[in-house]
Write a protein that holds these residues in place. Sequence first.
Motif, PDB file in Angstrom:
ATOM      1  N   HIS A 146     -46.625  83.715  -3.386  1.00 43.91           N
ATOM      2  CA  HIS A 146     -47.770  83.379  -2.540  1.00 43.91           C
ATOM      3  C   HIS A 146     -47.646  81.930  -2.096  1.00 43.91           C
ATOM      4  O   HIS A 146     -47.632  81.029  -2.914  1.00 43.91           O
ATOM      5  N   PRO A 147     -47.538  81.706  -0.778  1.00 43.00           N
ATOM      6  CA  PRO A 147     -47.297  80.349  -0.282  1.00 43.00           C
ATOM      7  C   PRO A 147     -48.490  79.411  -0.456  1.00 43.00           C
ATOM      8  O   PRO A 147     -48.314  78.208  -0.502  1.00 43.00           O
ATOM      9  N   ARG A 148     -49.698  79.964  -0.522  1.00 42.71           N
ATOM     10  CA  ARG A 148     -50.878  79.104  -0.604  1.00 42.71           C
ATOM     11  C   ARG A 148     -51.835  79.629  -1.661  1.00 42.71           C
ATOM     12  O   ARG A 148     -52.785  80.353  -1.341  1.00 42.71           O
ATOM     13  N   TRP A 149     -51.570  79.210  -2.888  1.00 40.65           N
ATOM     14  CA  TRP A 149     -52.376  79.751  -3.975  1.00 40.65           C
ATOM     15  C   TRP A 149     -53.861  79.457  -3.798  1.00 40.65           C
ATOM     16  O   TRP A 149     -54.710  80.229  -4.226  1.00 40.65           O
ATOM     17  N   ARG A 150     -54.157  78.326  -3.170  1.00 41.32           N
ATOM     18  CA  ARG A 150     -55.575  77.955  -3.087  1.00 41.32           C
ATOM     19  C   ARG A 150     -56.345  78.858  -2.131  1.00 41.32           C
ATOM     20  O   ARG A 150     -57.557  78.853  -2.101  1.00 41.32           O
ATOM     21  N   TYR A 188     -43.231  80.502  -5.653  1.00 41.36           N
ATOM     22  CA  TYR A 188     -43.504  79.284  -4.878  1.00 41.36           C
ATOM     23  C   TYR A 188     -43.724  78.063  -5.768  1.00 41.36           C
ATOM     24  O   TYR A 188     -43.623  76.933  -5.306  1.00 41.36           O
ATOM     25  N   SER A 189     -44.026  78.288  -7.042  1.00 36.92           N
ATOM     26  CA  SER A 189     -44.158  77.132  -7.928  1.00 36.92           C
ATOM     27  C   SER A 189     -42.822  76.814  -8.589  1.00 36.92           C
ATOM     28  O   SER A 189     -42.559  75.664  -8.939  1.00 36.92           O
ATOM     29  N   TYR A 206     -39.842  77.329  -7.102  1.00 35.33           N
ATOM     30  CA  TYR A 206     -38.941  76.765  -6.080  1.00 35.33           C
ATOM     31  C   TYR A 206     -39.715  76.239  -4.870  1.00 35.33           C
ATOM     32  O   TYR A 206     -39.520  76.712  -3.750  1.00 35.33           O
ATOM     33  N   PRO A 207     -40.598  75.251  -5.087  1.00 36.40           N
ATOM     34  CA  PRO A 207     -41.385  74.764  -3.939  1.00 36.40           C
ATOM     35  C   PRO A 207     -40.485  74.168  -2.850  1.00 36.40           C
ATOM     36  O   PRO A 207     -40.875  74.113  -1.691  1.00 36.40           O
ATOM     37  N   ASP A 208     -39.278  73.755  -3.238  1.00 36.21           N
ATOM     38  CA  ASP A 208     -38.377  73.155  -2.248  1.00 36.21           C
ATOM     39  C   ASP A 208     -37.441  74.168  -1.625  1.00 36.21           C
ATOM     40  O   ASP A 208     -36.509  73.795  -0.920  1.00 36.21           O
ATOM     41  N   ALA A 242     -46.184  74.347  -4.346  1.00 34.79           N
ATOM     42  CA  ALA A 242     -45.770  74.517  -2.954  1.00 34.79           C
ATOM     43  C   ALA A 242     -46.708  73.763  -2.012  1.00 34.79           C
ATOM     44  O   ALA A 242     -46.281  73.199  -1.013  1.00 34.79           O
ATOM     45  N   GLU A 243     -48.002  73.747  -2.364  1.00 39.23           N
ATOM     46  CA  GLU A 243     -48.941  73.052  -1.487  1.00 39.23           C
ATOM     47  C   GLU A 243     -48.854  71.547  -1.654  1.00 39.23           C
ATOM     48  O   GLU A 243     -49.053  70.794  -0.699  1.00 39.23           O
ATOM     49  N   ARG A 281     -46.113  70.084  -2.162  1.00 38.07           N
ATOM     50  CA  ARG A 281     -44.942  69.760  -1.341  1.00 38.07           C
ATOM     51  C   ARG A 281     -45.342  69.695   0.131  1.00 38.07           C
ATOM     52  O   ARG A 281     -44.978  68.766   0.845  1.00 38.07           O
ATOM     53  N   GLU A 282     -46.100  70.680   0.559  1.00 36.17           N
ATOM     54  CA  GLU A 282     -46.472  70.738   1.963  1.00 36.17           C
ATOM     55  C   GLU A 282     -47.266  69.493   2.369  1.00 36.17           C
ATOM     56  O   GLU A 282     -47.025  68.916   3.433  1.00 36.17           O
TER      57      GLU A 282
END
Lengths: 237, 621
Positions: free
Chosen positions: A31-35, A59-60, A62-64, B544-545, B547-548
């Motif tokens: 999930h790209p946007r957990w929030r 996504y956590s 490998y965030p890069d 990920a966020e 990072r963004e």
Amino acid sequence: MTAPASPRIQHAAQDAREGAPARAVYVIVAHPRWRDSRVNRRLLEAARGIEGVDVNDLYSTYPDFSIDVAAEQRRLARADLIVLVHPIYWYSMPPLQKLWFDEVLSWGWAYGQDGHALANKDLWLVASTGGPEDSYRPDGYNQHPFAAFLPAYEQTSHLCGMRFLPPQVLYGARRCDDAALDAHVGEFAGRLATYPHWPELISMAHAAECQAIPSTDRPHFSPAEAMDTNAGTGRAA
Amino acid sequence: MEHVPAWLLASLIYLAAAVIVVPLSRALGLGAIIGYLAAGIAIGPWGLGLVSRVEDVLHFAEFGVVLMLFLVGLELEPRRLWSLRRPIFGWGSAQVAGCAVLLFAAGVALGAPWRIALVAALGLALSSTAIALQVMAERNMLATASGQAGFSILLFQDVAAIPILALLPLLANSVDSHAMTGTTRALEALKIVGVIAAIVLGGRLALRPLLRWIANSRTPEIFTAAALLLVVAIATLMQLVGLSMALGAFLAGVLLAESEYRRELETDIEPFKGLLLGLFFIAVGMSIDFGVLLAQPLRMITVVVGFMALKGLAIYGVSRLMQLPYQERPVFTLLLAQGGEFAFVVFQSAGPQVLPPAVSSFLIGAVALSMLLSPLLLVAIDKWLLPRYGMKGSPRMEEISEPQSANVVICGFGRYGQIVGRTLVPQGVSVTVLDHDPDTIESLRQFGFRVFYGDATRLDLLRIAGVANARAVVIAVDDVDQSLEIADLMREHFPEVPVVARARNVGHLFQLRERGVQHIEREVFESSLRSARSVLEALGWPAAEAREATMAFRRANVQLTDEMYPSYQDRNKMIATAKEGRRQFEEQMARERAMRHAQRQVTFGWDGERAPDGTKDDRHA
């Protein structure tokens, strides 16, 4: 660099403890946007709550977007069931999940010459969609049944000799009521805990290894011609 | 033998002596200077007596010191010289005055007539630029605090030499038959001012076009000739008005420090300087009058040790006042404690009325002996004193000399260059590494890295390192000036080789960009962004966020830096641009937050006070 957490997986004990699946399960949640997540966060928690299930919050980890292929292949090799949990983005998987497929399911490992690492495993999709169920109808605004968007998943499984199990989908994930969400999460957790003893798996045939690719579609790889370096997977996690 | 012209024979003797003795001395760890001095003693009147006319050789060889100061000037841009004005005049005068007063007091106390004591004190207060600079270069000291301090003081001494020489005639006993009238004195002063003005103006206006014209003739040896001519002409001018040749050469060097021919001049003059300086040290060795030493050995030793000790005392005091690092003080003190070549000039031009010939030759002997002693004492310091401080004297490293041909040349292998290199090597990329810090190299070699010792700001070493055929050159040195120097060299001589550079800060980044460098990274930018990400994660943000968000800032910041570049010389404009850029970015982020918040409310029906994961919704209160 944030190194991916080394997987702490206890091998499924032979005596199948209470609540633990009898065979190894690897759950990949993307999930790209957990929030902004409502459904998948619950599924992630549920998966983490089950003893002996290897869970990867992609996504956590490998965030890069630099995936540790060797580590992923090791986790896959151990698993009998591979679960993909993600929201459907534009009728497909989130980009990091796609990248994961591109890099981890490599030629010579997952498919192609001597690529049998995934043979006889099961792949199960647990997806959530924004559109309600009735949008996935010929007369709905998505024009096709949900299954019509899955050939890529199915064929990937087929090529690697895996069974593609019937997906579990939550439609209209942003607006469904809490009861429906709870039911969805409960079903998911129950299935993880009871794998492989699912009613529909009794009648499902084992996947046949896909032999249908002409060898001319790929350059023939012979180790003798290769450089004397450890190509590919010689990395330490 | 009769058929061999004298000059040929003399060259044979000098060169042979140098070639035999200097490598020996280096192998013994004594350094090149001692080797030259020893060679001089060996062939001089007190050794094998192979050569005579020491005086002439000494005068000729003094030109080595002139060339050396020209090269030092080339290294110093006017701006840097200006920023050094305080140490030069402040500490320089403190050192000279301190030493002179102590020596004068000692001389008078020992019963010398005050005139003799004064001339001796002034002569002995000055140090040997040749020895000190040579030692500093050998030990890579010029970048250290004590190196800078020593250099400033030496520079002041060159300036101070002028009034000291002017003072000598006034000390002459006789009712001054040459007494200058006011007008002649004014004329003298006018001449001096005129010559300096001519050098400065000529250097600014005429020299560069002239050099361009000569360079365009594409005859390398003529350019070399022009470089030498330049120094000789300026030295002649200075002699005419009675100023220090070395000072004039230094001035000319400073004026050319910013010109595009600086590197060629350096490379061309360097070998002449080296040989002439060698000859100078040989001549000093030859001129040590062992006759005086043997006649009054005790007195000589007392004088040498005494004046060096007194000078050392004064210099050590100055070094404490300057707050130099304590482990650098012994070397610094010794560096300036010996008498200098300038003392020879002072004692010879003092004339018999002021300084009786016996005294004069005694003093010259003492100075020469002190010049012999100081490199020896330095060796002693390295061997016994510095280890007690728990530090090694800088090991003498062999400079890179074998031509290299790697695809990538990395200049500077500290924290930054190491990461670059260690990333590349496992990918099969061939890398040549240059570093100029012996301690770094020593420890890197222990870790098994192949690092060459060499100053990457030198064109010849860059060539040897294989820059001409490299596919990329990395400038990872931590000194801004050096980094810009290398960038200049790259643009001048290897414009087609891509340069990847480390920038200390935004100002440095702009300066590199001005020099056409394309790949520039601010040295702590990416790691600071990483830390910002870690902070967000600590606040409960998903990785990920985090990072963004930091990537959004990164993009905005890179863009803002681009916008600031055209006006980076204009501080006010730059500040305005930066403020505006920051405001815009903050507004944009606030808009995006509001959008997502609204979206959640619409789709999830959350009230938005808390995000669903229990972290505070990150709106401005």
